[in-house]
Write a protein that holds these residues in place. Structure first.
Motif: not given
Length: 362
Positions: A42, A57, A61
């Motif tokens: 992530n 990211v 996100d």
């Protein structure tokens, strides 16, 4: 009002990238020389010697600002580090007089500037940097006598020196930062943009806003590049060679201009093209350092842009570039570039002739 503090903002505490291909961007930054502090499916978090972080990211996100400030990959939020909780509160209260302000549970303050730039501020324990460059010999001065230069193996970025964004109102963007964050006016490349310094740093500039009216620019706020402080020209060139050897080929004129030196800031620089057309990562060395005794200057953009370049764009070559720099403490140079209405405004002269091939030099 202008924030009344001599320090307050210490520089870039972190930048938050939103990208489509997390793995490719992670590989790019590792090859660039940033230490990977943590990573998973992530996010990838890099932390350099000063304590500044680069956080990558994926699009979507929850940490990314909504709405997205611009299409595509790039820095979606800049987080400025503040020296004390008292100064953070002063800045937050000042911002709230003009824009909406939100806070995280950890005290981080968020807002969106009038030009569309999302920013955040938090208290930052900025780390001291250990750095060294070899003395430079000249035909009449040999401070490096009976010594060889430092032998380096690779490029190791020490600081985030500055970030650069396109702005639809670059004068207004600077004055917003000045009013609420206490940034200092340093230099004005007339019609191109304004360089400004955070009060708690000495690097020539912490941020540069580029005029969206230029033919090379988008018609909206957008990330352009991020610069990392290096020890010297050797480290810059090692980084350039390593990135090329790792397969990161600079294909645009903006990045293939090669190693160059700005006149306006004295800095040596080299751009590396990021994946996903996200902008440029800059190796940056030997910039001017200054304090509040500095007198701001206004420059013809061609004169200020380049002292030299390995591959200078045509508009910056020749003997007809005027030697045009004036001191600008009264900011009279701002007046022709203030915004009277929204939307792209016409520009004249050589600024109107700029092309994508000229971008790396401005």
């Amino acid at each position: 009002m202008t924030l009344e503090t001599s320090q307050a903002v210490l520089g870039v505490e972190s930048v938050l990238f939103g990208v489509a291909d997390l793995a490719e961007h992670t590989r790019f930054w590792i090859d660039f020389g940033l230490p990977l502090e943590s990573g998973n499916d992530n996010e990838s978090v890099f932390r350099i010697q000063s304590g500044s972080r680069l956080i990558v990211v994926k699009h979507g996100d929850a940490r990314l600002p909504v709405p997205d400030p611009f299409p595509g990959d790039g820095v979606k939020e800049t987080v400025w580090g503040v020296d004390t909780i008292q100064n953070l509160e002063k800045i937050a209260n000042s911002l709230a007089t003009e824009v909406g302000v939100t806070r995280d549970a950890d005290g981080t303050v968020h807002c969106v500037c009038p030009d569309g730039q999302p920013i955040a501020l938090r208290v930052w324990d900025k780390r001291p940097v250990v750095s060294e460059a070899s003395p430079v010999n000249t035909p009449s001065s040999w401070p490096r006598f009976n010594q060889h230069r430092i032998w380096r193996k690779r490029a190791t970025p020490k600081t985030i020196n500055h970030v650069v964004f396109f702005s639809t109102d670059y004068v207004g963007s600077f004055e917003f930062y000045e009013r609420h964050l206490g940034f200092r006016y340093v230099d004005h490349s007339k019609g191109t943009g304004i360089f400004a310094r955070a009060g708690g740093t000495f690097e020539h500039h912490s941020i540069f806003w580029v005029n969206c009216d230029l033919p090379i620019a988008p018609d909206h706020f957008k990330f352009m590049h991020i610069a990392f402080g290096m020890d010297d020209i050797d480290e810059v060139m090692l980084g350039a060679n390593i990135m090329d050897n790792k397969g990161w080929k600079n294909t645009t004129m903006n990045t293939s201009g090669g190693i160059s030196r700005h006149r306006i800031s004295s800095a040596i620089y080299y751009y590396c093209e990021m994946p996903g057309h996200a902008g440029e990562a800059e190796y940056h060395a030997d910039t001017d350092y200054l304090d509040d005794n500095w007198v701001p200057r206004a420059w013809d953009f061609k004169f200020g842009s380049l002292l030299w370049s390995h591959n200078a764009p045509a508009i910056f070559r020749g003997d007809d570039i005027p030697w045009d720099m004036t001191f600008d403490a009264d900011r009279k140079s701002f007046d022709p570039f203030r915004r009277a209405k929204p939307g792209k405004q016409p520009i004249e002269g050589d600024l109107a002739k700029l092309t994508q091939e000229d971008e790396h030099a401005i």
